[in-house]
Each structure stands twice: as structure tokens, then as C-alpha cells.
Design a protein around this motif. Sequence first.
Motif, PDB file in Angstrom:
ATOM      1  N   TYR A 182      10.360  20.328  41.315  1.00 49.43           N
ATOM      2  CA  TYR A 182      11.524  19.599  40.833  1.00 49.43           C
ATOM      3  C   TYR A 182      12.829  20.023  41.498  1.00 49.43           C
ATOM      4  CZ  TYR A 182      11.066  23.766  37.979  1.00 49.43           C
ATOM      5  OH  TYR A 182      10.862  25.053  37.573  1.00 49.43           O
ATOM      6  N   LEU A 190      10.068  13.468  35.535  1.00 50.43           N
ATOM      7  CA  LEU A 190       8.822  14.000  34.995  1.00 50.43           C
ATOM      8  C   LEU A 190       7.654  13.279  35.654  1.00 50.43           C
ATOM      9  CD1 LEU A 190       8.127  16.014  32.577  1.00 50.43           C
ATOM     10  CD2 LEU A 190       7.607  13.930  31.298  1.00 50.43           C
ATOM     11  N   ARG A 195       3.546  11.149  31.353  1.00 47.44           N
ATOM     12  CA  ARG A 195       4.305  10.155  30.585  1.00 47.44           C
ATOM     13  C   ARG A 195       3.433   9.019  30.066  1.00 47.44           C
ATOM     14  NH1 ARG A 195       7.518   7.629  34.136  1.00 47.44           N
ATOM     15  NH2 ARG A 195       7.306   8.827  36.050  1.00 47.44           N
ATOM     16  N   ARG A 210       9.787  15.280  23.741  1.00 44.08           N
ATOM     17  CA  ARG A 210      10.675  15.363  24.898  1.00 44.08           C
ATOM     18  C   ARG A 210      11.766  14.315  24.685  1.00 44.08           C
ATOM     19  NH1 ARG A 210       5.511  14.329  28.573  1.00 44.08           N
ATOM     20  NH2 ARG A 210       4.472  16.375  28.445  1.00 44.08           N
ATOM     21  N   ILE A 214      13.545  11.102  29.396  1.00 38.73           N
ATOM     22  CA  ILE A 214      12.724  11.913  30.298  1.00 38.73           C
ATOM     23  C   ILE A 214      11.293  11.401  30.297  1.00 38.73           C
ATOM     24  CG2 ILE A 214      11.875  14.239  30.756  1.00 38.73           C
ATOM     25  CD1 ILE A 214      14.924  13.713  31.274  1.00 38.73           C
ATOM     26  N   ASN A 215      10.769  11.062  29.120  1.00 31.22           N
ATOM     27  CA  ASN A 215       9.437  10.455  29.054  1.00 31.22           C
ATOM     28  C   ASN A 215       9.409   9.062  29.655  1.00 31.22           C
ATOM     29  OD1 ASN A 215       7.554  12.285  28.088  1.00 31.22           O
ATOM     30  ND2 ASN A 215       7.971  11.854  25.930  1.00 31.22           N
ATOM     31  N   LEU A 220      15.529  14.496  35.668  1.00 34.61           N
ATOM     32  CA  LEU A 220      16.016  15.473  34.706  1.00 34.61           C
ATOM     33  C   LEU A 220      17.534  15.663  34.732  1.00 34.61           C
ATOM     34  CD1 LEU A 220      12.987  16.025  34.325  1.00 34.61           C
ATOM     35  CD2 LEU A 220      13.501  18.457  34.335  1.00 34.61           C
ATOM     36  N   ASP A 263      16.584  20.396  30.045  1.00 35.14           N
ATOM     37  CA  ASP A 263      16.625  19.006  30.501  1.00 35.14           C
ATOM     38  C   ASP A 263      15.470  18.191  29.918  1.00 35.14           C
ATOM     39  OD1 ASP A 263      18.931  19.048  32.020  1.00 35.14           O
ATOM     40  OD2 ASP A 263      17.916  19.454  33.919  1.00 35.14           O
ATOM     41  N   ILE A 264      14.305  18.798  29.789  1.00 33.87           N
ATOM     42  CA  ILE A 264      13.136  18.089  29.264  1.00 33.87           C
ATOM     43  C   ILE A 264      13.262  17.905  27.762  1.00 33.87           C
ATOM     44  CG2 ILE A 264      10.620  18.181  28.942  1.00 33.87           C
ATOM     45  CD1 ILE A 264      10.539  19.755  31.630  1.00 33.87           C
ATOM     46  N   ASP A 279       3.613  22.256  25.213  1.00 32.32           N
ATOM     47  CA  ASP A 279       3.706  21.123  26.128  1.00 32.32           C
ATOM     48  C   ASP A 279       3.004  21.463  27.441  1.00 32.32           C
ATOM     49  OD1 ASP A 279       4.485  19.045  27.862  1.00 32.32           O
ATOM     50  OD2 ASP A 279       6.461  18.876  26.919  1.00 32.32           O
ATOM     51  N   ILE A 281       3.456  20.391  30.266  1.00 31.50           N
ATOM     52  CA  ILE A 281       4.365  20.468  31.410  1.00 31.50           C
ATOM     53  C   ILE A 281       4.874  21.894  31.597  1.00 31.50           C
ATOM     54  CG2 ILE A 281       6.553  19.980  30.220  1.00 31.50           C
ATOM     55  CD1 ILE A 281       5.403  18.501  33.593  1.00 31.50           C
ATOM     56  N   HIS A 285       5.585  23.694  35.263  1.00 32.53           N
ATOM     57  CA  HIS A 285       6.970  24.162  35.448  1.00 32.53           C
ATOM     58  C   HIS A 285       6.966  25.640  35.826  1.00 32.53           C
ATOM     59  CE1 HIS A 285      10.946  25.626  34.638  1.00 32.53           C
ATOM     60  NE2 HIS A 285      10.705  25.991  33.392  1.00 32.53           N
TER      61      HIS A 285
END
Length: 525
Positions: A182, A190, A195, A210, A214-215, A220, A263-264, A279, A281, A285
Amino acid sequence: MLRATEDDGASCLPAGGAARHRHHSNGSDMSIFSRRKFLAAGGAAAGLALLQSSNVSPAQSCVATRYNLDSAKGKKMLQIYADSVRKMNNPLRYPEFTPLSWMFQWYTHMVRGDRSKAAEMARVFPLGGSALADEMWDTCQSHLGQPEQYFLPWHRMYLNFLEQIVRTVSGDPCFTLPYWDYTNPARQALPSEFRQRNSNRWGPLYRAERYPEINAGTPLPQGQVGLRLDLECMKSGSYNPFNGDAGFCANIDAMVHGAAHLDIGTPLGMASVPWAARDPIFWVHHCNIDRIWASWNRAGGSNPADAPFLDKTFVFANGSGERVAPRIGDVLSVAPAAYDVYLARPAGGLPFQPAASDAAAREMAPAALESNDAGVDGDIRLGGEAVTVPLGAGAGRAALSARAPRTGSTGQPILLIEGRSVTGFAASGFNVYVHAARHSILLPGSPAHVGQLHFFGLEMQHDHADGAHDPSAMSGRDASFVLRDDTRRMLATLDPANLAVTFVPIGAWDESVGAAVRRVALVLR
């Protein structure tokens, strides 16, 4: 009565109740645990190579490389990951009390924010036998007052053992976690696989907790929080604090790591430490955070070499669900092929310091900087309005003028911010500016703009600490910004006796949240 199903893990809360005590046998799934086997699990693991697999036979050979999830190999690994998340969330396959369950791994980071560790231990282990969970749960470094320097190695271990567990759950001995790149401006949305709520293939990677945009695919930094994702942390020259540099470990935490979490969002998701590891993600990350660390090392950055740091151990479960206690010294280096692509260090970084300097730097008293900085001490409160801090008289500002720097100086000015603290959940952050005290126009991207400050993870997490940690340690989180050339040129045109630092809130700020910093200083290296 709870009906256990092949849960895709997308519900708001983990499954509970009677299902966690049921066992399911499947001849193709050798990873399913009985309670007896779990209670008997113990021992130590040998040979903690970065991507060691507990279920790779000597006859098998895998090049243990972590791939960008946008690549063909990365997408293959992402599919294995999604399938494994689904299985680990299914209480028939992996009851909550087993180390290979998703909840057990989530709680290793920190127990969910609406329950205490003690309450969850009593719920999940009503018959006892919770020794491993007691050692593992709530051990995330460093959000309960632990030394900041443990942040990176603890999360590297966490990734390594989750990777082993996915190999067991999936039956693929060559699985490696993919990473989300990212910091590439073209990849800041994302990933689409995370998503797709109703997808049979990718649904396990979705979480409703989230921010909606973002979803929906908004990049972000363009979302409601708006913290940028960059590599400024790589400009640090030492791992730990050294002569005005907060250090790489503190800066990666205070910059890109926490920025991505916030941000998420949300407070029931990535933006809050107790909920973050729920999560999926989270793991890709942190795989990228680990890649940034490995890239900083490859560029010349040295990790600490003192024995107390190297010998520090943490407890995890390996791919067989057995207790392991790796040393930090076992995970500090990674193989050249650990990542498919490494990152270049941004220009303008501080000179690298040898590892031996780090131990001494941690003992350096603030007074050691007084002859070469200009700053203000005190409880600097931040909130919904811009806050300007005049720096006052000091030799450091004079050195920022057009005059030559002192002998032995690199001539690189640093804005040091010490003692970030917050009293509640801080969803956003602040743009930080250095400027003439009477400057009236402050814009992101201008020479006066030196960076962003946030407070991710600094709020005390209900009773997770159980009295074992010193709450005052949470006020010691620092960050530093190496001033860019355009900022230095701008400062050289100003009266060095008339400089200030201004904190401007990004978006709306909850005035009930008390954010503060203890000290702001300009330091000339």
C-alpha cells in the motif's frame, strides 16, 4: 441450541457456546485437535528460520518467498489464505480452545475489546487447561506499556507462526503470507478480494467492521481518516532512539503502521488494537510492515545487538499447536529470498548508526541534546482546533539558519515529538508544520508540512494489562521527522528566533478525547 456450520468468518462476533466443545473428524484434516492433545501440547521448536514450516518433510523443497498479493503467485497464496481463514473460523474443525482456531490467534494479539482476558479464559476453558492461552493471549508488543523496541520482532514471530498454522490447516507446506504493497500510490485501495462479502471464494476475507468507503474501494488516504502511507520511517538511521532520531522501530509504528490501521477503521476493527487481528487484512498489512523492516536492514540499518534484547523470548503456538518460545535473536535476520521485492530507502535519510550505538542511545538523557536543539517542554494539548507551539530561544534554531552547522554535524534537522499520549480512541491525527511564528497559511504538501502524527494504540485497553504494566509507560511514545530539503531551504530564509510548530487536526476531532505530547524540539544532527 447453536448450529455449527462452515462459518466463513464474516460475522461481527466469533462463534461461541456449546459448539466450541464439539469435535469433528475428517480423514483429510489431520490438524483437528482434541482437548486432551491440546492440554498435552508443549515443548520447544528448533531452527526458527523466517519461513520455517512445521509440516514440510525433508524430501520436500519450498522456496519460502512472500509475494505481492497483486502477483500471480501472491493471488495463489491469497486463495489458500482465504480457505484457511474459513476453516479456522469453523468451530467444528477448530474449536476456540485450540491454538489453530482463528479466535485463539486473534486473542494472541489482544483479547476483544468488550471482554477481559480473565472472562474469556473462564468462558473458553471452563474445565481448566488454559496454560498456553494464558501465556499467549494479550501479548501484542508494544501496546500495554512494553518497550517499543519489541514491536517489530514480536510481530515477525506472530506472522511466522500464523504462516505455519495455515500450512497445517491448508495442507500446503509451501504456503507463504502475501503482502499488500500500500505504500505504492497505485495500490492504496483495499484489495478487491477483501471486499467481496457474498463471494464463496473470497467471503472469509471480508469484514463489515471497516469504514464503508474503504470496503467500497476508496484508496486509504482518501477515506474519512486520510492518513498518508509513505516510507518516511526508513529515513531513521538507528533502530532505537539516537540523538534526536526516535528510531526506525518507533517511527514505523508511529507512521505507516498505525496510519494503515486507522485508515481502514473502525473502533470495532483495524483501528483498535483489541479488534485488529480479527480482520484478515491485519496479516497482509503486517507482512508489508515486516517487508519494510527487512528493506531498511538491506539498505544498511542495524538491529540492536545487546544481549537483553537478543535473549528476550515470547510464547506462541507452532503449526502443530505446540508451545514454542523463540528468542528475538532468532528472527532478526531474513533470507535474501524472503520477499520477492524489497523497497528502496527514500533520499535524505540519516546516516546509519552501528548496532552498538543503540544500547547507549536508550540510556541517553534528554539533557544530552540541549546544546543542539530548540524545544518546548510541557503538556501540549491537541484537539479540534489548530495548536501552535512557539519554540522559544535556542541554539538549534540558529543552526537552522544559513550559517554553517557545527563541527561534526550532518546538517540534517529533525523535528522530534516526544511523549505522545491519549485518553481515549483517537480516530484520526494531525498534520504537523514547522514555520515562522506569524505564518498564516499552512497547507499539506507545502515546505512547512513535515509529516503527520497519530495516536493509534496509545489508549489503555480496558483491563487487558491486569495490573501487570505501568500505564505511565504509554506516554513515552515518540516520533521524529527528518526535514526535507525544501523545508530546510524555507527555514533558512526565516528568523531562527521566530519559529513555531503547528498541529492541525485531520478531519473532525472528538473533543472528548484528550491527545497530548510532552515535548517538541528541533534537533540538528
